[in-house]
Design an enzyme around this catalytic site. Sequence first.
Site, mmCIF file in Angstrom:
data_model
loop_
_atom_site.group_PDB
_atom_site.id
_atom_site.type_symbol
_atom_site.label_atom_id
_atom_site.label_comp_id
_atom_site.label_asym_id
_atom_site.label_seq_id
_atom_site.Cartn_x
_atom_site.Cartn_y
_atom_site.Cartn_z
ATOM 1 N N HIS A 161 0.837 -1.204 0.000
ATOM 2 C CA HIS A 161 0.000 0.000 0.000
ATOM 3 C C HIS A 161 0.872 1.255 0.000
ATOM 4 O O HIS A 161 2.060 1.195 0.325
ATOM 5 C CB HIS A 161 -0.909 0.035 1.232
ATOM 6 C CG HIS A 161 -2.081 -0.886 1.142
ATOM 7 N ND1 HIS A 161 -2.007 -2.210 1.522
ATOM 8 C CD2 HIS A 161 -3.356 -0.690 0.716
ATOM 9 C CE1 HIS A 161 -3.192 -2.778 1.337
ATOM 10 N NE2 HIS A 161 -4.025 -1.878 0.847
ATOM 11 N N LYS A 165 -0.483 4.749 4.659
ATOM 12 C CA LYS A 165 -1.285 3.756 5.399
ATOM 13 C C LYS A 165 -0.709 3.527 6.792
ATOM 14 O O LYS A 165 0.501 3.390 6.953
ATOM 15 C CB LYS A 165 -1.367 2.440 4.614
ATOM 16 C CG LYS A 165 -2.307 1.431 5.264
ATOM 17 C CD LYS A 165 -2.786 0.378 4.289
ATOM 18 C CE LYS A 165 -3.681 -0.653 4.953
ATOM 19 N NZ LYS A 165 -4.942 -0.050 5.451
HETATM 20 N N1 LIG Z 1 -12.595 -1.441 3.351
HETATM 21 C C1 LIG Z 1 -12.125 -0.862 2.238
HETATM 22 O O1 LIG Z 1 -12.512 -1.202 1.106
HETATM 23 C C2 LIG Z 1 -11.131 0.254 2.356
HETATM 24 C C3 LIG Z 1 -10.732 0.645 3.604
HETATM 25 N N2 LIG Z 1 -9.903 1.718 3.768
HETATM 26 C C4 LIG Z 1 -9.649 2.134 5.136
HETATM 27 O O2 LIG Z 1 -10.337 3.357 5.363
HETATM 28 C C5 LIG Z 1 -9.648 4.107 6.357
HETATM 29 C C6 LIG Z 1 -9.380 5.510 5.852
HETATM 30 O O3 LIG Z 1 -8.473 5.467 4.773
HETATM 31 P P1 LIG Z 1 -8.053 6.812 3.984
HETATM 32 O O4 LIG Z 1 -9.245 7.460 3.404
HETATM 33 O O5 LIG Z 1 -6.934 6.418 3.099
HETATM 34 O O6 LIG Z 1 -7.479 7.685 5.215
HETATM 35 P P2 LIG Z 1 -7.467 9.270 5.373
HETATM 36 O O7 LIG Z 1 -6.564 9.547 6.525
HETATM 37 O O8 LIG Z 1 -7.187 9.930 4.055
HETATM 38 O O9 LIG Z 1 -8.987 9.636 5.767
HETATM 39 C C7 LIG Z 1 -9.560 9.417 7.040
HETATM 40 C C8 LIG Z 1 -10.373 10.648 7.357
HETATM 41 O O10 LIG Z 1 -11.144 10.402 8.540
HETATM 42 C C9 LIG Z 1 -10.985 11.539 9.368
HETATM 43 N N3 LIG Z 1 -11.282 11.238 10.761
HETATM 44 C C10 LIG Z 1 -10.515 10.600 11.667
HETATM 45 N N4 LIG Z 1 -11.122 10.584 12.871
HETATM 46 C C11 LIG Z 1 -12.292 11.239 12.715
HETATM 47 C C12 LIG Z 1 -13.354 11.579 13.606
HETATM 48 N N5 LIG Z 1 -13.339 11.244 14.890
HETATM 49 N N6 LIG Z 1 -14.398 12.278 13.117
HETATM 50 C C13 LIG Z 1 -14.438 12.632 11.814
HETATM 51 N N7 LIG Z 1 -13.458 12.364 10.930
HETATM 52 C C14 LIG Z 1 -12.395 11.668 11.379
HETATM 53 C C15 LIG Z 1 -9.546 11.960 9.149
HETATM 54 O O11 LIG Z 1 -9.310 13.253 9.649
HETATM 55 P P3 LIG Z 1 -7.830 13.633 10.185
HETATM 56 O O12 LIG Z 1 -6.950 13.631 8.984
HETATM 57 O O13 LIG Z 1 -8.031 15.001 10.794
HETATM 58 O O14 LIG Z 1 -7.451 12.590 11.195
HETATM 59 C C16 LIG Z 1 -9.461 11.859 7.640
HETATM 60 O O15 LIG Z 1 -9.973 13.001 6.985
HETATM 61 C C17 LIG Z 1 -8.400 3.293 6.698
HETATM 62 O O16 LIG Z 1 -8.679 2.499 7.842
HETATM 63 C C18 LIG Z 1 -8.220 2.406 5.479
HETATM 64 O O17 LIG Z 1 -7.498 1.234 5.731
HETATM 65 C C19 LIG Z 1 -9.417 2.407 2.708
HETATM 66 C C20 LIG Z 1 -9.762 2.041 1.432
HETATM 67 C C21 LIG Z 1 -10.644 0.927 1.163
HETATM 68 O O1 LIG Z 2 -5.621 2.037 3.503
HETATM 69 C C1 LIG Z 2 -5.912 1.790 2.310
HETATM 70 O O2 LIG Z 2 -5.637 2.564 1.383
HETATM 71 C C2 LIG Z 2 -6.640 0.546 2.030
HETATM 72 N N1 LIG Z 2 -7.081 -0.138 3.038
HETATM 73 C C3 LIG Z 2 -7.823 -1.334 2.989
HETATM 74 C C4 LIG Z 2 -7.047 -2.443 3.663
HETATM 75 O O3 LIG Z 2 -6.486 -2.219 4.752
HETATM 76 O O4 LIG Z 2 -6.990 -3.561 3.125
HETATM 77 C C5 LIG Z 2 -8.349 -1.677 1.631
HETATM 78 C C6 LIG Z 2 -7.493 -1.247 0.479
HETATM 79 O O5 LIG Z 2 -6.512 -2.202 0.256
HETATM 80 C C7 LIG Z 2 -6.919 0.162 0.635
#
Ligand SMILES: NC(=O)C1=CN([C@@H]2O[C@H](COP(=O)(O)OP(=O)(O)OC[C@H]3O[C@@H](n4cnc5c(N)ncnc54)[C@H](OP(=O)(O)O)[C@@H]3O)[C@@H](O)[C@H]2O)C=CC1
Ligand SMILES: O=C(O)C1=N[C@H](C(=O)O)C[C@H](O)C1
Length: 273
Positions: A161, A165
């Site tokens: 990744h 991450k």
């Molecule tokens: N299941 C799936 O298919 C996928 C899962 N993911 C997962 O999704 C999650 C997020 O990934 P990603 O978008 O890359 O991360 P980012 O850090 O870009 O986005 C997370 C967002 O959530 C915000 N956030 C954190 N805590 C709070 C809160 N208490 N209230 C409101 N907002 C909050 C963060 O703000 P701040 O920056 O201020 O902390 C940030 O803007 C990860 O756990 C990732 O592994 C990602 C892609 C696919």
């Molecule tokens: O953090 C990410 O970006 C992603 N998180 C998920 C994971 O932990 O598997 C899904 C995807 O691979 C992207």
Amino acid sequence: MSETGDMGLVVVGAAGRMGQTLIRAIHTMPGARVAGAVERPGSPYLGKDAGELAGIGIINVPISDDPLPAFAKADGVLDFTAPAATVEFAGYAAQARIVHVIGTTGCSADDNAKIAAAARHATIVKSGNMSLGVNLLAVLVEQAARALDGDDFDIEILEMHHRHKVDAPSGTALLLGEAAAAGREIPLAGNDVRVRDGHTGVRKPGTIGFATLRGGSVVGDHSVVLAGTGERITLSHHAEDRAIFARGAVKAALWARAKKPGLYSMRDVLGLS
Ligand SMILES: NC(=O)C1=CN([C@@H]2O[C@H](COP(=O)(O)OP(=O)(O)OC[C@H]3O[C@@H](n4cnc5c(N)ncnc54)[C@H](OP(=O)(O)O)[C@@H]3O)[C@@H](O)[C@H]2O)C=CC1
Ligand SMILES: O=C(O)C1=N[C@H](C(=O)O)C[C@H](O)C1
């Protein structure tokens, strides 16, 4: 509740990588609309329009730091944030008795127990990966692990990744590990090897190994290797665009709208269970 019949969805973490991708996905998918956008108190994005931030123009949804009023007038929540935030949002979704789609990874056993408790009143879909491809891959991994004996074929799961991450192994790697363990009819816990360093000794038969790579802008690469003597099978998925996760999350919300409270997986949504 929606006035248009479309499902009103609140995106929490709306300024994040996935949050912005979700806003764009909702905008293009029929049957759903953006009902709210939430970020944490103190975020520099508070008050900004969620659509403008996501690059689709003004949608008249300002980003707020108050989830409760947003949840009260919505049908569902899309949550790709962080474990502590997700546990809190699951409690609010249960109070509002709405759908909660959770993509957040890195949740502890305690976090998962709290999410399961919230699912008594909220309809929760939780998955480490919302894409069709990875969930199909999990089915194939389970079949392969069942067909190939643990004494003859070693299972190793490799993931890469982007540099931002924060959790490892990825949620997807763990989901694939669970699928391999199910195929072998063993629990993953206790049979997983998450790190190797130094003099490890020979590989213990039947274990499921994990290897983690981080760097650059990689959206998400996963490979499951079944390594035998003289031959090797590799089953892989390469995510090229976060839109695949976002579209899966919206699809999950639309599916869950008609379901009773409970904890569901993406395999349930896609009919792959
Ligand atoms: N299941 C799936 O298919 C996928 C899962 N993911 C997962 O999704 C999650 C997020 O990934 P990603 O978008 O890359 O991360 P980012 O850090 O870009 O986005 C997370 C967002 O959530 C915000 N956030 C954190 N805590 C709070 C809160 N208490 N209230 C409101 N907002 C909050 C963060 O703000 P701040 O920056 O201020 O902390 C940030 O803007 C990860 O756990 C990732 O592994 C990602 C892609 C696919
Ligand atoms: O953090 C990410 O970006 C992603 N998180 C998920 C994971 O932990 O598997 C899904 C995807 O691979 C992207």
